[in-house]
Design a protein around this motif. Structure first.
Motif, PDB file in Angstrom:
ATOM      1  N   ALA A 251       1.216  -1.373   0.093  1.00  0.00           N
ATOM      2  CA  ALA A 251       0.142   0.020   0.567  1.00  0.00           C
ATOM      3  C   ALA A 251       1.127   1.680  -0.001  1.00  0.00           C
ATOM      4  N   PHE A 252       0.538   2.174  -0.995  1.00  0.00           N
ATOM      5  CA  PHE A 252       0.661   3.134  -0.837  1.00  0.00           C
ATOM      6  C   PHE A 252       0.462   5.098  -1.096  1.00  0.00           C
ATOM      7  N   ARG A 253       0.459   5.481  -0.437  1.00  0.00           N
ATOM      8  CA  ARG A 253      -0.194   7.034  -1.080  1.00  0.00           C
ATOM      9  C   ARG A 253      -0.330   7.719  -3.092  1.00  0.00           C
ATOM     10  N   ASP A 254      -0.972   8.061  -3.325  1.00  0.00           N
ATOM     11  CA  ASP A 254      -1.974   7.929  -4.148  1.00  0.00           C
ATOM     12  C   ASP A 254      -0.672   9.674  -4.670  1.00  0.00           C
ATOM     13  N   ILE A 255      -0.253   9.363  -5.488  1.00  0.00           N
ATOM     14  CA  ILE A 255       0.215  10.484  -6.759  1.00  0.00           C
ATOM     15  C   ILE A 255      -0.059  11.268  -6.692  1.00  0.00           C
ATOM     16  N   ALA A 256      -1.949  11.696  -7.181  1.00  0.00           N
ATOM     17  CA  ALA A 256      -2.416  12.641  -7.797  1.00  0.00           C
ATOM     18  C   ALA A 256      -3.856  11.949  -6.692  1.00  0.00           C
ATOM     19  N   PRO A 257      -4.322  12.854  -5.031  1.00  0.00           N
ATOM     20  CA  PRO A 257      -5.321  12.293  -4.222  1.00  0.00           C
ATOM     21  C   PRO A 257      -6.435  12.762  -4.487  1.00  0.00           C
ATOM     22  N   LYS A 258      -7.584  12.353  -4.667  1.00  0.00           N
ATOM     23  CA  LYS A 258      -8.264  13.028  -4.272  1.00  0.00           C
ATOM     24  C   LYS A 258      -8.958  12.874  -2.919  1.00  0.00           C
ATOM     25  N   ALA A 259      -8.217  12.954  -1.616  1.00  0.00           N
ATOM     26  CA  ALA A 259      -9.243  12.870  -0.665  1.00  0.00           C
ATOM     27  C   ALA A 259      -7.995  12.978   0.144  1.00  0.00           C
ATOM     28  N   PRO A 260      -7.920  13.826   1.152  1.00  0.00           N
ATOM     29  CA  PRO A 260      -6.319  13.818   2.298  1.00  0.00           C
ATOM     30  C   PRO A 260      -6.077  12.841   3.032  1.00  0.00           C
ATOM     31  N   VAL A 261      -6.660  11.641   2.718  1.00  0.00           N
ATOM     32  CA  VAL A 261      -5.921   9.949   2.221  1.00  0.00           C
ATOM     33  C   VAL A 261      -6.549   9.541   1.820  1.00  0.00           C
ATOM     34  N   HIS A 262      -5.345   9.449   0.680  1.00  0.00           N
ATOM     35  CA  HIS A 262      -5.879   8.195  -0.722  1.00  0.00           C
ATOM     36  C   HIS A 262      -4.329   7.675  -1.071  1.00  0.00           C
ATOM     37  N   ILE A 263      -4.440   6.160  -0.589  1.00  0.00           N
ATOM     38  CA  ILE A 263      -3.446   5.785  -0.673  1.00  0.00           C
ATOM     39  C   ILE A 263      -4.271   4.067  -1.453  1.00  0.00           C
ATOM     40  N   LEU A 264      -3.227   3.542  -1.930  1.00  0.00           N
ATOM     41  CA  LEU A 264      -3.771   2.489  -2.768  1.00  0.00           C
ATOM     42  C   LEU A 264      -3.294   1.304  -2.620  1.00  0.00           C
ATOM     43  N   VAL A 265      -4.388  -0.073  -2.223  1.00  0.00           N
ATOM     44  CA  VAL A 265      -3.314  -1.026  -1.941  1.00  0.00           C
ATOM     45  C   VAL A 265      -3.323  -1.988  -3.322  1.00  0.00           C
ATOM     46  N   ILE A 266      -2.495  -2.935  -2.886  1.00  0.00           N
ATOM     47  CA  ILE A 266      -2.962  -3.731  -4.867  1.00  0.00           C
ATOM     48  C   ILE A 266      -1.619  -4.607  -3.779  1.00  0.00           C
ATOM     49  N   PRO A 267      -2.269  -5.937  -4.759  1.00  0.00           N
ATOM     50  CA  PRO A 267      -1.870  -7.839  -4.491  1.00  0.00           C
ATOM     51  C   PRO A 267      -0.355  -7.593  -5.342  1.00  0.00           C
TER      52      PRO A 267
ATOM     53  N   ALA B  19      -6.039  -5.394   5.530  1.00  0.00           N
ATOM     54  CA  ALA B  19      -4.852  -4.481   5.011  1.00  0.00           C
ATOM     55  C   ALA B  19      -5.260  -3.642   5.288  1.00  0.00           C
ATOM     56  N   ALA B  20      -6.376  -3.098   3.778  1.00  0.00           N
ATOM     57  CA  ALA B  20      -6.724  -1.572   3.767  1.00  0.00           C
ATOM     58  C   ALA B  20      -7.666  -0.946   5.035  1.00  0.00           C
ATOM     59  N   SER B  21      -7.832  -2.066   6.124  1.00  0.00           N
ATOM     60  CA  SER B  21      -8.711  -1.527   7.355  1.00  0.00           C
ATOM     61  C   SER B  21      -7.974  -1.682   8.181  1.00  0.00           C
ATOM     62  N   LYS B  22      -6.434  -1.685   8.318  1.00  0.00           N
ATOM     63  CA  LYS B  22      -5.355  -1.943   9.771  1.00  0.00           C
ATOM     64  C   LYS B  22      -4.966  -0.515   8.888  1.00  0.00           C
ATOM     65  N   ILE B  23      -4.923  -0.725   7.236  1.00  0.00           N
ATOM     66  CA  ILE B  23      -4.447   1.421   7.125  1.00  0.00           C
ATOM     67  C   ILE B  23      -5.429   2.086   7.642  1.00  0.00           C
ATOM     68  N   ALA B  24      -6.879   2.185   7.175  1.00  0.00           N
ATOM     69  CA  ALA B  24      -7.366   3.082   8.010  1.00  0.00           C
ATOM     70  C   ALA B  24      -6.982   3.758   9.189  1.00  0.00           C
ATOM     71  N   ALA B  25      -7.458   2.422  10.268  1.00  0.00           N
ATOM     72  CA  ALA B  25      -7.012   2.481  11.521  1.00  0.00           C
ATOM     73  C   ALA B  25      -5.607   3.487  11.913  1.00  0.00           C
ATOM     74  N   SER B  26      -5.113   2.968  10.604  1.00  0.00           N
ATOM     75  CA  SER B  26      -3.592   3.582  11.391  1.00  0.00           C
ATOM     76  C   SER B  26      -2.834   4.861  10.753  1.00  0.00           C
TER      77      SER B  26
END
Length: 112
Positions: A26-42, A66-73
């Motif tokens: 998971a990494f931060r989107d380089i063109a975020p559409k929200a204050p938090v915008h993270i891409l989670v990929i297999p 993983a997305a749920s854990k990241i959202a909490a963090s």
């Protein structure tokens, strides 16, 4: 030809990585559409949701957990959105299945 996400997985292209395990990245989107915008990929390359097979069930579950854990963090206790675009008409731009984890503001509906 490897996708940009495959190049991020192999560290050929840098990214602001926020989470990694043996199955997902998971990494931060380089063109975020929200204050938090993270891409989670297999880490295993799958083009889109349309290309999933039954053998991918555990992999997809791991990405969602993983997305749920990241959202909490990231402190998204007020809520967040998890989006998967499928195919060109669905808005998918990179041919590697990915989840958009977005939050940090009130999300509206319909999304677009």
């Amino acid at each position: 030809m490897p996708s940009i996400f495959s190049k991020i997985i192999s560290r050929e292209i840098p990214a602001d990585i926020v989470y990694e395990d043996d199955v997902c990245l998971a990494f931060r989107d380089i063109a975020p559409k929200a204050p938090v915008h993270i891409l989670v990929i297999p880490k295993h390359e799958i083009v889109s949701l349309a290309d999933l097979s039954e053998s991918d069930e555990a992999l997809m579950g791991r990405c969602v957990v993983a997305a749920s854990k990241i959202a909490a963090s990231e402190g998204l206790s007020g809520g967040y959105r998890l989006i998967v675009n499928c195919g060109e008409d669905g808005g998918q731009e990179v041919p590697h299945l990915h989840f958009h984890l977005m939050g940090g503001r009130k999300m509206t509906w319909p999304p677009g």
